[in-house]
Scaffold this motif. Structure first.
Motif, PDB file in Angstrom:
ATOM      1  N   SER A 240       1.348   1.454  -1.733  1.00 51.37           N
ATOM      2  CA  SER A 240       0.389   1.404  -0.635  1.00 51.37           C
ATOM      3  C   SER A 240       1.041   1.802   0.674  1.00 51.37           C
ATOM      4  O   SER A 240       1.962   1.137   1.159  1.00 51.37           O
ATOM      5  CB  SER A 240      -0.191  -0.010  -0.506  1.00 51.37           C
ATOM      6  OG  SER A 240      -0.865  -0.126   0.734  1.00 51.37           O
TER       7      SER A 240
ATOM      8  N   LYS B  19     -10.387  -0.708  -3.002  1.00 52.18           N
ATOM      9  CA  LYS B  19     -10.692   0.157  -1.850  1.00 52.18           C
ATOM     10  C   LYS B  19     -11.963  -0.359  -1.155  1.00 52.18           C
ATOM     11  O   LYS B  19     -12.336  -1.501  -1.338  1.00 52.18           O
ATOM     12  CB  LYS B  19     -10.839   1.603  -2.324  1.00 52.18           C
ATOM     13  CG  LYS B  19      -9.549   2.187  -2.873  1.00 52.18           C
ATOM     14  CD  LYS B  19      -8.501   2.284  -1.800  1.00 52.18           C
ATOM     15  CE  LYS B  19      -7.175   2.792  -2.337  1.00 52.18           C
ATOM     16  NZ  LYS B  19      -6.116   2.716  -1.328  1.00 52.18           N
TER      17      LYS B  19
ATOM     18  N   ILE C  54      -5.186   9.250  -3.989  1.00 47.16           N
ATOM     19  CA  ILE C  54      -5.877   7.991  -4.290  1.00 47.16           C
ATOM     20  C   ILE C  54      -7.317   7.982  -3.776  1.00 47.16           C
ATOM     21  O   ILE C  54      -8.209   7.438  -4.425  1.00 47.16           O
ATOM     22  CB  ILE C  54      -5.062   6.768  -3.780  1.00 47.16           C
ATOM     23  CG1 ILE C  54      -5.592   5.485  -4.383  1.00 47.16           C
ATOM     24  CG2 ILE C  54      -5.000   6.716  -2.259  1.00 47.16           C
ATOM     25  CD1 ILE C  54      -5.403   5.353  -5.864  1.00 47.16           C
TER      26      ILE C  54
ATOM     27  N   ALA D 204      -0.906   8.164  -6.205  1.00 46.78           N
ATOM     28  CA  ALA D 204      -0.779   7.846  -4.768  1.00 46.78           C
ATOM     29  C   ALA D 204      -1.113   9.057  -3.904  1.00 46.78           C
ATOM     30  O   ALA D 204      -1.626   8.905  -2.788  1.00 46.78           O
ATOM     31  CB  ALA D 204       0.629   7.353  -4.463  1.00 46.78           C
TER      32      ALA D 204
ATOM     33  N   LYS E  60      -5.591   1.671 -10.906  1.00 43.38           N
ATOM     34  CA  LYS E  60      -6.182   0.343 -10.628  1.00 43.38           C
ATOM     35  C   LYS E  60      -6.311   0.052  -9.139  1.00 43.38           C
ATOM     36  O   LYS E  60      -7.144  -0.767  -8.748  1.00 43.38           O
ATOM     37  CB  LYS E  60      -5.423  -0.770 -11.351  1.00 43.38           C
ATOM     38  CG  LYS E  60      -3.980  -0.967 -10.962  1.00 43.38           C
ATOM     39  CD  LYS E  60      -3.437  -2.190 -11.704  1.00 43.38           C
ATOM     40  CE  LYS E  60      -1.974  -2.445 -11.425  1.00 43.38           C
ATOM     41  NZ  LYS E  60      -1.079  -1.409 -11.968  1.00 43.38           N
ATOM     42  N   GLU E  61      -5.518   0.728  -8.310  1.00 43.77           N
ATOM     43  CA  GLU E  61      -5.672   0.516  -6.857  1.00 43.77           C
ATOM     44  C   GLU E  61      -7.089   0.861  -6.388  1.00 43.77           C
ATOM     45  O   GLU E  61      -7.550   0.374  -5.362  1.00 43.77           O
ATOM     46  CB  GLU E  61      -4.645   1.351  -6.086  1.00 43.77           C
ATOM     47  CG  GLU E  61      -3.304   0.656  -5.901  1.00 43.77           C
ATOM     48  CD  GLU E  61      -3.395  -0.595  -5.020  1.00 43.77           C
ATOM     49  OE1 GLU E  61      -3.750  -0.464  -3.851  1.00 43.77           O
ATOM     50  OE2 GLU E  61      -3.126  -1.706  -5.516  1.00 43.77           O
TER      51      GLU E  61
ATOM     52  N   ARG F  90      -1.538  -8.744   0.699  1.00 46.54           N
ATOM     53  CA  ARG F  90      -0.526  -7.712   0.459  1.00 46.54           C
ATOM     54  C   ARG F  90       0.184  -7.314   1.757  1.00 46.54           C
ATOM     55  O   ARG F  90       1.289  -6.764   1.715  1.00 46.54           O
ATOM     56  CB  ARG F  90      -1.157  -6.492  -0.219  1.00 46.54           C
ATOM     57  CG  ARG F  90      -2.357  -5.940   0.520  1.00 46.54           C
ATOM     58  CD  ARG F  90      -2.902  -4.662  -0.104  1.00 46.54           C
ATOM     59  NE  ARG F  90      -3.227  -4.766  -1.508  1.00 46.54           N
ATOM     60  CZ  ARG F  90      -3.366  -3.721  -2.330  1.00 46.54           C
ATOM     61  NH1 ARG F  90      -3.220  -2.492  -1.876  1.00 46.54           N
ATOM     62  NH2 ARG F  90      -3.670  -3.889  -3.592  1.00 46.54           N
TER      63      ARG F  90
ATOM     64  N   THR G 188       4.333   7.136  -1.167  1.00 45.27           N
ATOM     65  CA  THR G 188       2.957   7.158  -0.673  1.00 45.27           C
ATOM     66  C   THR G 188       2.944   7.975   0.604  1.00 45.27           C
ATOM     67  O   THR G 188       4.007   8.366   1.107  1.00 45.27           O
ATOM     68  CB  THR G 188       2.435   5.736  -0.381  1.00 45.27           C
ATOM     69  OG1 THR G 188       3.234   5.166   0.656  1.00 45.27           O
ATOM     70  CG2 THR G 188       2.480   4.858  -1.628  1.00 45.27           C
TER      71      THR G 188
ATOM     72  N   ASP H 115      -7.406   0.005 -15.419  1.00 42.84           N
ATOM     73  CA  ASP H 115      -6.494   0.950 -14.766  1.00 42.84           C
ATOM     74  C   ASP H 115      -6.851   2.413 -15.067  1.00 42.84           C
ATOM     75  O   ASP H 115      -6.064   3.303 -14.780  1.00 42.84           O
ATOM     76  CB  ASP H 115      -5.077   0.636 -15.308  1.00 42.84           C
ATOM     77  CG  ASP H 115      -3.971   1.164 -14.429  1.00 42.84           C
ATOM     78  OD1 ASP H 115      -4.223   1.416 -13.247  1.00 42.84           O
ATOM     79  OD2 ASP H 115      -2.849   1.344 -14.939  1.00 42.84           O
TER      80      ASP H 115
ATOM     81  N   VAL I 162       2.993  -2.882  -4.610  1.00 42.61           N
ATOM     82  CA  VAL I 162       1.948  -1.924  -5.001  1.00 42.61           C
ATOM     83  C   VAL I 162       2.201  -0.635  -4.224  1.00 42.61           C
ATOM     84  O   VAL I 162       2.738  -0.681  -3.116  1.00 42.61           O
ATOM     85  CB  VAL I 162       0.529  -2.443  -4.639  1.00 42.61           C
ATOM     86  CG1 VAL I 162       0.066  -3.508  -5.606  1.00 42.61           C
ATOM     87  CG2 VAL I 162       0.440  -2.945  -3.210  1.00 42.61           C
TER      88      VAL I 162
END
Ligand code: S3P
Length: 447
Positions: free
Chosen positions: A174, A353, A325, A322, A348-349, A133, A200, A377, A172
């Protein structure tokens, strides 16, 4: 370093109400960025309130390896004498970022457009996490990357000798990806543009401006458009790091669920890109007052007075994800004590992690007697009047999973054990002392 030493099992038991003042440490995101931007600046950056967790110490070490002079003057008080944009030297050895996804991804961005080669690795948790990513957008600048299957560490990056600027829409939500591209854009000529559909955390944008970069942010129907003029002269700054809302989350949530508690958590960042947990807790009926709102270190902060509260389940909207998170694990613990179900959607993020946090929380909560529903998710926690506890929860080298289950133990019928509390030192080395100071019964299993 977490994940490298012997596991340290820890246990939490139900006990007295929590009271007192919880002085949580400096913000981890801002601490990493202060060191990295200091290293990319000309002159001296002086940092106060730096988080001295292992993640940040690993970034400090990495900045030394790239040629910056990084000095600790006292607790949280550091200086960085930078090498300037494009001035990174080639490290003489592998860069070990330990447990830190933020560290490795931001440093990859910071070196990607300098003519140096660096090899990165990390602990067993970090070596499982996806780096594609970040290396995918860095390839657009001309950076080459070779790593293990699936874009995993260890990985070598060859910085672009003649970088070109890029326009990149993050696939995504991020801040790490956004920040890596912006840091790479510093040493590319012309304008680098990052578009994020969902906002974010914006510490990189705020700090780049503070260090003298020409950076604009425009809210458009396509999302936030961030435009950075390449090759600025960044100048060393004074950075006062505010306290970390993600660390504050643990004493705040503990005080909300332990009967009779009242605590004060001073100077917590209220940056709107970070405060989704507090919004959610208030929706659940939390008695939190935000006292003495002010600005510190370029961030809005407030003192949080938190009292034990009767909470009810809520549906947390996906668009809030976000901004909170890192707080879903401890929210899941709070949800376990609330009336009804708490539905966390669009999360889903969490699966990429420090651990798969949906799975880690679901399994540990189930082992403690809770009813959980999950899909790729979504995490749904059904609250209960009584929590049996009595389980040993696996933390998967994840500091926030460890701290969350220790908070659960404060309200469970039987104590809750975590298999390894050592990762807590990555973000919150004083967690045990701070919680014990408030009256919590938390400690090593051998006690
Ligand atoms: C961080 C961004 C978030 C967060 C992490 C810190 C940062 O990760 O989970 O703890 O400092 O930029 P993502 O950018 O992958 O969402």
């Amino acid at each position: 370093m977490s994940g490298h030493g012997e596991p340290v099992p820890m246990i939490a038991r139900r006990g007295a109400a929590l009271s007192g003042v919880a002085e949580v440490p400096g913000d981890k995101s801002i601490s990493h960025r202060a060191l990295i931007l200091g290293a990319l600046s000309i002159g001296r950056t002086e940092i106060t309130g730096l988080l001295e967790g292992q993640d940040v110490l690993d970034t400090a070490k990495a900045m030394r390896a790239f040629g910056a002079t990084v000095t600790r003057l006292g607790p949280g008080h550091w200086t960085v004498d930078g090498v300037g944009v494009g001035g990174f030297a080639e490290p003489g050895d592998i860069i070990d970022c330990g447990n830190s996804g933020t560290g490795v991804r931001l440093i990859m961005g910071a070196m990607a457009t300098s003519p140096v080669t660096a090899t990165f690795t990390g602990d067993a948790s970090l070596r499982k996490r996806p780096m594609g990513r970040v290396t995918d957008p860095l390839a657009l600048f001309g950076t080459r990357a070779v790593g293990r299957a699936g874009g995993r560490l260890p990985m070598t990056l060859v910085g672009a000798a003649e970088p070109v600027p890029v326009c990149y829409t993050t696939p995504v939500p991020s801040a790490q990806v956004k920040s890596a591209v912006l840091l790479a854009g510093l040493n590319a000529p012309g304008q680098t543009v990052v578009i994020e559909k969902e906002a974010t955390r914006d510490h990189t944008e705020r700090m780049l401006r503070g260090f003298g970069a020409d950076l604009t942010v425009e809210e458009t129907p396509e999302g936030r458009v961030i435009t950075l003029q390449g090759q600025p002269d960044l100048t060393g700054q004074s950075v006062a790091v505010p306290r970390d809302p993600s660390s504050a989350a643990f004493p705040v949530c503990a005080a909300l669920i332990v009967p009779g508690s009242e605590i004060l958590v001073p100077g917590v960042s209220q940056n709107p890109t970070r405060n989704g947990l507090f919004t959610t807790l208030v929706e659940m009926g939390a008695d939190i007052t935000f006292e003495n709102p002010r600005e510190e270190g370029g961030e809005p902060v407030a003192d949080l007075r938190v009292r034990h509260s009767r909470l009810h389940g809520v549906e947390v909207p996906p668009e809030r994800a976000a901004s909170m998170i890192d707080e879903y694990p401890v929210l899941a613990v709070v949800a376990a004590t609330a009336t009804g179900a708490t539905m966390m959607r669009g999360v889903k993020e969490l699966r990429v992690k420090e651990s798969d946090r949906i799975d880690a929380m679901a399994r540990g909560l189930e082992a403690c007697g809770l009813r959980i529903e999950e899909d790729q998710d979504t995490l749904i926690v059904h609250g209960q009047d009584r929590i049996p506890g009595g389980a040993t929860c696996a933390t998967h080298i994840d500091h926030r999973i460890a701290m969350s289950f220790l908070v659960l133990g404060l309200v469970s019928d039987l104590p809750v054990t975590v298999d390894d509390g050592s990762p807590i030192a990555t973000s919150f080395p004083a967690f045990e002392d701070l919680m014990r100071g408030l009256g919590a019964d938390i400690g090593p299993v051998t006690r």
